[in-house]
Design a protein around this motif. Structure first.
Motif, PDB file in Angstrom:
ATOM      1  N   ARG A 291       3.225   5.789   3.925  1.00 26.67           N
ATOM      2  CA  ARG A 291       2.617   6.422   2.749  1.00 26.67           C
ATOM      3  C   ARG A 291       3.676   7.218   1.993  1.00 26.67           C
ATOM      4  O   ARG A 291       4.528   7.862   2.608  1.00 26.67           O
ATOM      5  CB  ARG A 291       1.487   7.351   3.198  1.00 26.67           C
TER       6      ARG A 291
ATOM      7  N   ALA B 292       0.965  -1.063  -1.569  1.00 21.53           N
ATOM      8  CA  ALA B 292      -0.454  -1.204  -1.249  1.00 21.53           C
ATOM      9  C   ALA B 292      -1.184  -2.122  -2.220  1.00 21.53           C
ATOM     10  O   ALA B 292      -1.099  -1.961  -3.437  1.00 21.53           O
ATOM     11  CB  ALA B 292      -1.108   0.170  -1.234  1.00 21.53           C
ATOM     12  N   HIS B 293      -1.892  -3.094  -1.667  1.00 22.22           N
ATOM     13  CA  HIS B 293      -2.715  -3.998  -2.454  1.00 22.22           C
ATOM     14  C   HIS B 293      -3.821  -4.548  -1.561  1.00 22.22           C
ATOM     15  O   HIS B 293      -3.755  -4.419  -0.334  1.00 22.22           O
ATOM     16  CB  HIS B 293      -1.877  -5.149  -3.037  1.00 22.22           C
ATOM     17  N   ALA B 294      -4.825  -5.121  -2.186  1.00 14.97           N
ATOM     18  CA  ALA B 294      -5.986  -5.593  -1.432  1.00 14.97           C
ATOM     19  C   ALA B 294      -5.796  -7.031  -0.968  1.00 14.97           C
ATOM     20  O   ALA B 294      -5.368  -7.898  -1.733  1.00 14.97           O
ATOM     21  CB  ALA B 294      -7.244  -5.483  -2.283  1.00 14.97           C
TER      22      ALA B 294
ATOM     23  N   GLN C  45      -9.270  -5.705   2.354  1.00 13.30           N
ATOM     24  CA  GLN C  45      -8.596  -4.613   3.043  1.00 13.30           C
ATOM     25  C   GLN C  45      -7.283  -4.265   2.331  1.00 13.30           C
ATOM     26  O   GLN C  45      -6.649  -5.136   1.743  1.00 13.30           O
ATOM     27  CB  GLN C  45      -8.299  -4.981   4.499  1.00 13.30           C
ATOM     28  N   THR C  46      -6.908  -2.990   2.400  1.00  9.44           N
ATOM     29  CA  THR C  46      -5.670  -2.536   1.776  1.00  9.44           C
ATOM     30  C   THR C  46      -4.516  -2.683   2.758  1.00  9.44           C
ATOM     31  O   THR C  46      -4.573  -2.180   3.883  1.00  9.44           O
ATOM     32  CB  THR C  46      -5.781  -1.068   1.337  1.00  9.44           C
TER      33      THR C  46
ATOM     34  N   SER D 197       1.314   2.653   1.001  1.00  6.67           N
ATOM     35  CA  SER D 197       0.516   3.359   0.008  1.00  6.67           C
ATOM     36  C   SER D 197       1.403   4.287  -0.810  1.00  6.67           C
ATOM     37  O   SER D 197       2.240   5.006  -0.266  1.00  6.67           O
ATOM     38  CB  SER D 197      -0.582   4.172   0.707  1.00  6.67           C
TER      39      SER D 197
ATOM     40  N   GLU E  99       1.039   7.276  -3.727  1.00  2.42           N
ATOM     41  CA  GLU E  99       0.016   8.113  -4.335  1.00  2.42           C
ATOM     42  C   GLU E  99       0.627   9.299  -5.077  1.00  2.42           C
ATOM     43  O   GLU E  99       1.582   9.898  -4.590  1.00  2.42           O
ATOM     44  CB  GLU E  99      -0.925   8.672  -3.250  1.00  2.42           C
TER      45      GLU E  99
END
Length: 480
Positions: A355, A376-378, A382-383, A387, A389
């Protein structure tokens, strides 16, 4: 107070009030640019200050006893922030509200379609508006929302549920609500900022912290020149070979050299004008830069290259520190005061960090394009991936003040005394700066318009209101 509404009053122009109008954003951005060009980059904030003084007078404040919060929506330039801080001191608090870029795109796309249902190819227009709003590269008096945002005292996500909760916490902090303590993210980001102050980089000081999921600090870094034997130079090292000691920035030299090579190649191949071909190589570069009126060359990718810098970036510094100490950072969280560049991102992904939390968006980074499949992607609902942020919480600008113990009194029987929101005071400033002598002079841009009794404009005068200094008398609103 919507600052965009003040533009009409300041410029004497009527702007569209409907976001469904396709010219809504362009007209307001253009009006702000014209006002900044005429009176300076802090002009909108100057008009806001004048408006506040006018409204205070109309409201009939008696000794400023009423408790009123003035909410200014929204600031577009870092110099507006500077003027408001100079005027109101620590009682001015800046909120940085962030909305995911995809949601911003969706909202803008919908509004543009409402304005012109038959229009196509809106993606380019949406991207251009967002870029102009964040950091206008083509206009010297354009919007610098990104730089203003980075100076915020508190950051929140612009989501209906979360922003309400975050702002409630923020208000509690600045009014001394007891037992609000830092989150893991806030503590780590404050440490990252503290680390950034070690940097001697002439561009931007950046700090980074790698922490475990439970908040344990694993490594700390900043952007600084590396030294043989490991780590980076300190100011008290016996040998100091940082850029400012050598007297030049190698990256600046290398990018200028790259641009000069491009211009030379274009000259030899006959793609430049006869006037430019006659110039010597170095002179040709200087002419090209001096005639770059709209900043397109200055802001081009070739002059924005970061690959030639001697410094270790803050994220690199933290990762290599962990490696030297044999500390695993797999699954850890990396906190950085600026979004990682594409060079750092490859190391972050490879190191196993799960992260990334950042403050400054840093548009030079190509990380999202280069590592779209790793971030991060689907996948199947699910991710997956690392990540990334934006930081949410208290900035380092007010962290020491709002987390210092206050209102934690205990009664004789050991119970904690109750806290009264109604009786609480703004804890960021001991005294209202309005009416208090200032050591420095403040200049507020104003425009005066002289009219005849029939309403005809006789003369328009632009100027500055100078606030009082220590030797001048203090007026009711602190303006001499």
């Amino acid at each position: 107070m919507r600052l965009s509404r003040l533009l009409e009053k300041a410029l004497g122009e009527e702007l569209s009030d409907s976001a469904d109008n396709e010219k809504y954003y362009e007209s307001r951005m253009g009006a702000g640019d014209r006002l900044r060009r005429q009176y300076g980059n802090d002009a909108v904030a100057g008009y806001a200050i004048a408006e506040i003084l006018e409204r205070r007078d109309r409201m009939g404040f008696e000794g400023h006893s009423q408790r009123v919060a003035w909410i200014l929506w929204s600031l577009k330039h870092e110099e507006e922030v500077d003027l408001l801080r100079a005027t109101y001191g620590s009682r001015f608090v800046l909120l940085g509200l962030n909305a995911p870029v995809e949601k911003r795109r969706t909202r803008l796309r919908g509004e543009l379609q409402d304005a012109d249902p038959g229009s196509g190819g809106l993606e380019a227009e949406v991207a251009r508006l967002i870029e102009r709003d964040q950091l206008d590269p083509d206009r010297p008096y354009g919007q610098h929302v990104r730089d203003a945002y980075c100076r915020a005292d508190y950051f929140a996500e612009l989501e209906v549920g979360s922003v309400r909760e975050e702002l409630g916490r923020f208000v509690g902090l600045i009014f001394g609500k007891p037992f609000i303590t830092p989150t893991k993210d806030e503590a780590a980001m404050f440490l990252a900022f503290a680390s950034s102050l070690r940097s001697s980089d002439a561009g931007r000081q950046v700090g980074a912290v790698i922490a475990s999921e439970v908040g344990e600090v694993l490594a700390v870094g900043c952007n600084e020149v590396p030294k043989a034997g490991g780590g980076e130079y300190w100011s008290d090292d016996l040998t100091d070979n940082r850029d400012f000691q050598l007297g030049y920035d190698f990256n600046k030299r290398a990018t200028r050299r790259a641009l000069r090579e491009v211009l030379d190649a274009l000259s030899h191949s006959g793609h430049l004008s006869d006037r430019m071909k006659k110039e010597l190589s170095e002179d040709r570069l200087e002419v090209a830069l001096s005639e770059d009126k709209d900043g397109r060359l200055k802001n081009s990718r070739v002059l924005s290259l970061i690959e030639f810098g001697r410094i270790v970036h803050a994220e690199m510094s933290a990762i290599t520190q962990a490696a030297r100490g044999s500390t695993s950072i797999r699954g850890a969280i990396l906190y950085t005061t600026a979004y990682p560049c594409h060079m750092c991102m490859r190391l972050i992904i490879s190191s196993g960090v799960s992260r990334i939390v950042y403050v400054d968006p840093y548009p030079k980074s190509l990380a999202e394009d280069m590592y779209a499949t790793e971030l991060a992607h689907a996948v199947h609902g699910q991710t997956v991936g690392v990540s990334v942020e934006p930081f949410v919480g208290t900035s380092w600008t007010i962290y020491p003040q709002v987390f210092r113990s206050i209102n934690r009194d205990r009664l004789q029987d050991g119970r904690f005394d109750s806290w009264s929101p109604a009786a609480s005071r703004m804890r960021l400033a001991d005294a209202d700066p309005i009416g208090v002598a200032q050591e420095t002079e403040l200049q507020i841009p104003i425009a005066l318009e002289l009219r005849s009794d029939t309403g005809d404009v006789l003369e328009t005068v632009g100027g500055l209101v100078h606030s009082k200094t220590e030797d001048e008398p203090t007026g009711e609103d602190g303006v001499g």
